[in-house]
Scaffold this active site. Structure first.
Site, PDB file in Angstrom:
ATOM      1  N   ILE A   1      14.676  -3.783  -3.241  1.00 30.53           N
ATOM      2  CA  ILE A   1      15.470  -2.952  -3.082  1.00 30.53           C
ATOM      3  C   ILE A   1      15.605  -2.375  -1.348  1.00 30.53           C
ATOM      4  O   ILE A   1      14.495  -2.245  -0.869  1.00 30.53           O
ATOM      5  CB  ILE A   1      15.217  -1.500  -3.854  1.00 30.53           C
ATOM      6  CG1 ILE A   1      16.176  -0.463  -3.965  1.00 30.53           C
ATOM      7  CG2 ILE A   1      13.545  -0.882  -3.446  1.00 30.53           C
ATOM      8  CD1 ILE A   1      15.951   0.714  -4.838  1.00 30.53           C
TER       9      ILE A   1
ATOM     10  N   GLY B   1      14.381   6.389   7.710  1.00 31.94           N
ATOM     11  CA  GLY B   1      13.197   6.030   6.643  1.00 31.94           C
ATOM     12  C   GLY B   1      13.142   7.169   5.577  1.00 31.94           C
ATOM     13  O   GLY B   1      13.779   7.095   4.441  1.00 31.94           O
TER      14      GLY B   1
ATOM     15  N   PRO C   1       9.710   9.305  -8.815  1.00 29.93           N
ATOM     16  CA  PRO C   1       8.439   9.634  -9.278  1.00 29.93           C
ATOM     17  C   PRO C   1       7.676   8.404 -10.184  1.00 29.93           C
ATOM     18  O   PRO C   1       6.290   8.273  -9.742  1.00 29.93           O
ATOM     19  CB  PRO C   1       8.674  10.641 -10.438  1.00 29.93           C
ATOM     20  CG  PRO C   1      10.134  11.206  -9.960  1.00 29.93           C
ATOM     21  CD  PRO C   1      10.841  10.054  -9.534  1.00 29.93           C
TER      22      PRO C   1
ATOM     23  N   GLU D   1       7.800   5.044  -9.193  1.00 26.32           N
ATOM     24  CA  GLU D   1       7.378   4.410  -7.791  1.00 26.32           C
ATOM     25  C   GLU D   1       6.202   5.286  -7.209  1.00 26.32           C
ATOM     26  O   GLU D   1       5.155   4.464  -7.135  1.00 26.32           O
ATOM     27  CB  GLU D   1       8.761   4.472  -6.880  1.00 26.32           C
ATOM     28  CG  GLU D   1       8.003   3.877  -5.686  1.00 26.32           C
ATOM     29  CD  GLU D   1       9.239   3.735  -4.619  1.00 26.32           C
ATOM     30  OE1 GLU D   1       8.856   3.519  -3.396  1.00 26.32           O
ATOM     31  OE2 GLU D   1      10.275   4.193  -4.921  1.00 26.32           O
TER      32      GLU D   1
ATOM     33  N   GLN E   1     -31.376   7.650   2.519  1.00 27.29           N
ATOM     34  CA  GLN E   1     -30.530   8.798   1.833  1.00 27.29           C
ATOM     35  C   GLN E   1     -29.018   9.060   2.133  1.00 27.29           C
ATOM     36  O   GLN E   1     -28.118   9.342   1.364  1.00 27.29           O
ATOM     37  CB  GLN E   1     -31.333  10.324   2.328  1.00 27.29           C
ATOM     38  CG  GLN E   1     -30.882  11.365   1.439  1.00 27.29           C
ATOM     39  CD  GLN E   1     -31.415  12.641   1.916  1.00 27.29           C
ATOM     40  OE1 GLN E   1     -31.385  12.859   3.138  1.00 27.29           O
ATOM     41  NE2 GLN E   1     -32.077  13.225   0.976  1.00 27.29           N
TER      42      GLN E   1
ATOM     43  N   HIS F   1     -20.548  -1.173   5.947  1.00 25.95           N
ATOM     44  CA  HIS F   1     -20.767  -2.608   6.220  1.00 25.95           C
ATOM     45  C   HIS F   1     -21.296  -2.925   7.745  1.00 25.95           C
ATOM     46  O   HIS F   1     -21.504  -4.238   8.004  1.00 25.95           O
ATOM     47  CB  HIS F   1     -19.557  -3.435   5.871  1.00 25.95           C
ATOM     48  CG  HIS F   1     -19.265  -3.653   4.426  1.00 25.95           C
ATOM     49  ND1 HIS F   1     -19.062  -2.636   3.462  1.00 25.95           N
ATOM     50  CD2 HIS F   1     -19.504  -4.933   3.721  1.00 25.95           C
ATOM     51  CE1 HIS F   1     -18.832  -3.218   2.338  1.00 25.95           C
ATOM     52  NE2 HIS F   1     -19.301  -4.613   2.657  1.00 25.95           N
ATOM     53  N   GLY F   2     -21.049  -2.021   8.617  1.00 28.86           N
ATOM     54  CA  GLY F   2     -21.327  -2.428  10.021  1.00 28.86           C
ATOM     55  C   GLY F   2     -20.599  -3.375  10.549  1.00 28.86           C
ATOM     56  O   GLY F   2     -19.282  -3.486  10.335  1.00 28.86           O
TER      57      GLY F   2
END
Length: 383
Positions: free
Chosen positions: A127, A135, A244, A246, A283, A342-343
């Site tokens: 589409i 936009g 809606p 979508e 922690q 994950h660093g």
């Protein structure tokens, strides 16, 4: 982390999940990395998906569909696509967003002409709304379609079009009356091979590398009147009525992605060690994961409720906007936390968390930006 989701699914949905998961593992996962290099998926995966019954579940049986007017099937597929990290598949755009326009607005002749191929995957859809200068503001579109008797003369350009390279049918949002405001917007179906219809480059994106996204150009394209979708001038209203679903579709994808990221983070926190023990035992990390698990659970319960409401025809524009902005912003937050957890490895493209990070960023933009969703909600509050 799917326990919260299972309560809304029946045995039939779980059978469908097993079929979808097997398809992903056999036909998608082994090839997705190559598709990312190619910038698009292999067209054959579409016909394989169609043969497996993974496309356009809600299309009536007379046109080859399953006639399943139950968005839970769409959500199951979104979950399995997310679990597989298969961000290149344009199936949700096709099944959840585009084909419903043809199912709902198409004439019997149009349905017979297009729906069987859309269900089988032989026809891929797109589409075309967004333009280089328009936009979120659909009323600002400049693409024009001039009435020439038995056809429209279509001129203009579109950009950021998902499935744009592979698409055989493109629903083009065009202005048929320049003086009628939103009532001058219509939907025209442009077909592959029409003279004057050209595709620009396959756009190079930050993420979603295997999902073809294109520029489209229309230079005096003669679109027959038989390809007008819905009454002339009704395009804007049709778009508003379909948005809606979508946005609920995007929310479902966001929650599935959040759950996938949480699973990645939990596995990493248990395996990765620092200072002689798993990082999940610290922690700070336990608290972080606890917050992620809580927020992802809330999102799942919220979207489950939205999908059940959608099935009953009870989702209004405001609720869909709430679901869209909140889940996609959560996705962005959760995946960022996942990279941090994950660093250095989180910054490496070979790790799934890095791919999830770049793939997630578009979620708060397409389908209407977060800012637009808040504006829509705000207007319903009388402010």
């Amino acid at each position: 982390m799917r326990d919260a989701a299972s309560s809304i699914y029946t045995t039939e949905h779980e059978d469908f999940r097993r079929s979808a998961r097997a398809f992903m593992e056999k036909e998608v996962v082994p090839f997705h990395e190559q598709w990312e290099k190619d910038g698009q998926v292999d067209r054959a995966v579409w016909t394989k998906a169609g043969a497996q019954g993974l496309l356009c579940f809600d299309v009536d049986e007379e046109y080859g569909g399953a006639g399943a007017k139950d968005f839970r099937y769409n959500m199951v597929l979104a979950e399995e696509i997310g679990r597989a990290g298969a961000s290149g598949l344009g199936f949700p755009v096709h099944s959840d967003i585009i084909v419903p326009y043809i199912s709902q607005l198409g004439t019997p002749e149009q349905k017979a002409r297009w729906l069987p191929g859309l269900v089988s995957g032989e026809l891929i859809s797109a589409i075309a709304m967004t333009e280089p200068g328009a936009g979120s503001d659909l009323q600002g579109i400049r693409t024009s379609a001039v009435d020439k008797g038995d056809h429209y003369l279509l001129n203009g350009s579109k950009t950021f079009i998902s499935n744009g390279i592979l698409a055989d049918l493109v629903i083009v949002v065009a202005r048929t009356d320049p003086d009628a405001g939103h009532q001058g917007i219509s939907l025209l179906v442009v077909e592959r091979g029409m003279a004057g219809f050209e595709r620009g480059r396959n756009l190079e994106k930050m993420g979603l590398k295997a999902q073809d996204t294109a520029e489209l150009f229309f230079d005096n394209v003669e679109v027959p009147k038989e390809n007008l979708l819905g009454p002339e001038g009704s395009g804007f209203i049709s778009l508003m009525q379909n948005l809606p679903q979508e946005r609920i579709s995007i929310a479902a994808i966001a929650v599935a992605a959040c759950e996938h990221v949480l699973e990645l983070c939990l596995a990493y926190a248990k395996e990765r060690e620092a200072f002689g023990r798993p990082i999940g035992t610290f922690q700070h990390n336990r608290f972080l994961l606890a917050e992620m698990a809580t927020e992802v659970h809330i999102a799942r319960v919220f979207v489950n409720d939205c999908v059940l409401r959608l099935n009953r025809g009870e989702v209004d524009t405001a609720l869909a906007s709430m679901a869209k902005w909140w889940t996609t912003e959560l996705q962005k937050k959760v995946v960022d936390q996942g990279v941090q957890l994950h660093g250095g490895y989180g910054y490496m493209s070979e790790y799934p968390i890095a791919k999830a990070y770049v793939d997630s960023r578009i979620q708060t933009i397409y389908g209407g930006t977060t800012e637009i969703q808040k504006e829509i909600i705000g207007r319903t509050l009388g402010i």
